[in-house]
Design an enzyme around this catalytic site. Structure first.
Site, PDB file in Angstrom:
ATOM      1  N   GLU A 294       0.821  -1.215   0.000  1.00 30.21           N
ATOM      2  CA  GLU A 294       0.000   0.000   0.000  1.00 30.21           C
ATOM      3  C   GLU A 294       0.855   1.264   0.000  1.00 30.21           C
ATOM      4  OE1 GLU A 294      -2.965  -0.006   3.070  1.00 30.21           O
ATOM      5  OE2 GLU A 294      -4.094  -1.612   2.099  1.00 30.21           O
ATOM      6  N   HIS A 323      11.497 -25.731   1.709  1.00 32.25           N
ATOM      7  CA  HIS A 323      10.956 -26.918   1.042  1.00 32.25           C
ATOM      8  C   HIS A 323       9.780 -26.559   0.144  1.00 32.25           C
ATOM      9  CE1 HIS A 323      13.505 -29.434   3.616  1.00 32.25           C
ATOM     10  NE2 HIS A 323      13.318 -28.450   4.479  1.00 32.25           N
ATOM     11  N   LYS A 436     -13.230   0.279  -1.792  1.00 34.46           N
ATOM     12  CA  LYS A 436     -14.185   0.485  -0.693  1.00 34.46           C
ATOM     13  C   LYS A 436     -15.440   1.182  -1.231  1.00 34.46           C
ATOM     14  CE  LYS A 436     -11.260   0.655   3.458  1.00 34.46           C
ATOM     15  NZ  LYS A 436     -10.899   1.369   4.674  1.00 34.46           N
TER      16      LYS A 436
HETATM   17  O1  PA5 Z   1      -3.629   0.990   5.428  1.00 37.61           O
HETATM   18  C1  PA5 Z   1      -4.798   1.305   5.325  1.00 37.61           C
HETATM   19  O2  PA5 Z   1      -5.186   2.463   5.538  1.00 37.61           O
HETATM   20  C2  PA5 Z   1      -5.893   0.287   4.990  1.00 37.61           C
HETATM   21  O3  PA5 Z   1      -5.428  -0.922   4.554  1.00 37.61           O
HETATM   22  C3  PA5 Z   1      -6.769   0.082   6.208  1.00 37.61           C
HETATM   23  O4  PA5 Z   1      -5.986  -0.391   7.272  1.00 37.61           O
HETATM   24  C4  PA5 Z   1      -7.903  -0.918   5.965  1.00 37.61           C
HETATM   25  O5  PA5 Z   1      -8.577  -0.600   4.789  1.00 37.61           O
HETATM   26  C5  PA5 Z   1      -8.882  -0.884   7.135  1.00 37.61           C
HETATM   27  O6  PA5 Z   1      -9.357   0.420   7.293  1.00 37.61           O
HETATM   28  P1  PA5 Z   1     -10.135   0.895   8.565  1.00 37.61           P
HETATM   29  O7  PA5 Z   1      -9.225   0.818   9.727  1.00 37.61           O
HETATM   30  O8  PA5 Z   1     -10.542   2.286   8.260  1.00 37.61           O
HETATM   31  O9  PA5 Z   1     -11.299  -0.022   8.726  1.00 37.61           O
END
Ligand code: PA5
Length: 461
Positions: A294, A323, A436
């Protein structure tokens, strides 16, 4: 303190075609790296820079509140159930797996010192949700619903299932079994938690999910299962001082970042493998996969140009994956940088009994499983060097709160540095937000219907 050995990425070990001239590159990049480290530290308190995670090691106030809550509920619950996904679950999962006694949830109350078991629901598989609910006694379960945005469909749908069931099972008292961790101002969970009167922990502004493990997102579950969160903070503080050093030769996060950056841009190696030699560390690569994907997978750079940067993270576990994946690492495309995590001192010294002496396995008798694990890691390292494959080795003294915090924090800092080297924003995630929003549209959330036609066209309904 955490140590990094970069030697096996050098051309003197793995040849000029695949190796770097580390000395020369450290000189070439010394100024750029100093600027980056200085700039990150100068920008860290600036709103909108998303660098507040760099201050979490100093967040004594949150630690105080978290510890106070943990002591208030001590002895009340048999289980902690964390609802969350992505950055709201992975850090918690990685750290508890590393720091709690192995097979924690299978231990007796006495073996767990009467501390609760911990479960993470980080997916929406109906069968596993249902399966877990059959295992847990909700009266003795504290549910920690964690979503920074407060809106994430996966987490909120799990929560709705749980809340309904808990109300039916516990009556009016159900609220005492729920805590919410979310943003201070925005999001639906925040509003609901206020209305319903749940205990709330806030996630500070300017911290992305994948950098949030040391905020209340991680600290609350850690304290509830008895981990020493003061030691976590101490570990971060101590390594943070080292990682503020602007001299690349003294700063392992800068070295780790630069090696990966150059291996990508000069040698075409776009895959980063994280391979701990410890089962207790097995979820750290899962956390790393999110951190790298990300943060670094970006279409645009900071000048708005199309760059499509990114490293592809791969998780592996030593010795198990010798392995499974090692054949590929040794002889497949030479496009990976493999980082081993070595533990200098395991909690246990496990001797292999001297039996079967006159058979082909007799040589193992009298050695320890620890010796074997080290020999496995060494052999893998050498075989990869023989095949001109670059490897790095991160060594931690032992698996405890102090050292695990240092390991994760260093990996966060190196991610920020490599983002700067690529000249991208490592702290947003437009590709995640897009999906999302599509989920909200498909599930009929008001205000998100603009993309419905587009979705139907592509899905083909
Ligand atoms: O790194 C990020 O921002 C995302 O991967 C969030 O952690 C993930 O989408 C979960 O989001 P939230 O904590 O708002 O539910």
């Amino acid at each position: 303190m955490l140590k990094l050995d970069c030697k096996n990425t050098d051309y003197r070990i793995i040849g000029e075609k695949h190796g770097l001239n580390l000395d020369e590159e450290f000189n070439n990049y010394s100024e750029r790296i100093s600027d980056i480290i200085r700039s990150l530290n100068q920008r860290k308190d600036k709103p909108g820079e998303n660098l507040q995670w760099m201050n979490l090691g100093y967040n004594e106030e949150t630690v105080w509140y978290v510890k106070e809550f943990a002591s208030m509920v001590e002895g009340r619950f048999e289980n902690i159930l964390v609802l969350g996904i992505g950055g709201s679950a992975l850090g918690g999962l990685a750290v508890t797996e590393a720091l709690l006694k192995p097979y924690w949830n299978f231990l007796t109350d006495e073996q767990r010192n009467n501390l609760p078991r911990i479960f993470f629901l980080d997916n929406i598989d109906p069968d596993s949700i249902n399966g877990l609910l059959e295992v847990l006694d909700l009266k003795k379960t504290l549910v920690n619903v964690i979503t920074k945005s407060g809106d994430t469909a996966e987490t909120m749908s799990q929560f709705m299932v749980l809340k309904d069931l808990m109300e039916k099972t516990l009556g009016d008292d159900y609220r005492r079994n729920i805590i919410a961790t979310t943003d201070k101002k925005m999001g639906i969970l925040r509003q609901l938690a206020d209305q319903e009167g749940y205990k709330i922990f806030y996630v500070p502004d300017d911290i992305g999910g994948r950098f949030s493990v040391f905020s209340s997102i991680g600290l609350v579950p850690f304290a509830l299962v008895g981990l020493d969160i003061d030691k976590i903070l101490q570990g971060i503080k101590d390594i943070d001082l080292e990682l503020k050093n602007t001299d690349i030769r003294q700063n392992i996060a800068a070295q780790y970042a630069l090696v990966h950056y150059l291996m990508d841009t000069q040698k075409g190696k776009k895959t980063t493998v994280l391979m701990p030699y410890s089962s207790r560390l097995k979820y750290i690569p899962d956390w790393y996969v999110q951190l790298i994907s990300e943060s670094l997978g970006k279409r645009l750079n900071r000048n708005g140009e199309n760059v499509n940067t990114g490293l592809t993270p791969l998780k592996a576990l030593g010795a198990t994956d010798q392995h499974t994946q090692l054949q590929l690492f040794n002889e497949g495309p030479n496009d990976k940088v493999i980082t081993f995590i070595r533990v200098n001192n395991f909690d246990t010294n496990l001797e292999i009994p001297k039996i079967f002496e006159y058979t082909g396995v007799g040589y193992l008798g009298g050695k320890t499983i620890n010796d074997l694990m080290n020999a496995e890691a060494d052999s893998t390292k050498v075989s990869l060097a023989d095949n001109q494959r670059p490897t790095l080795t991160l060594s931690i003294e032992k698996i405890d709160e102090y050292h695990i915090a240092q390991l994760l924090y260093m990996l966060e800092v190196q991610t920020a540095i490599i983002g700067e080297l690529y000249n991208i924003n490592a702290f947003d995630q437009p590709g995640v937000e897009q999906v999302k929003n599509y989920i909200y549209a498909l599930m009929g959330r008001a205000g998100y219907d603009g993309s419905v036609n587009h979705l139907q066209e592509i899905i083909g309904v």
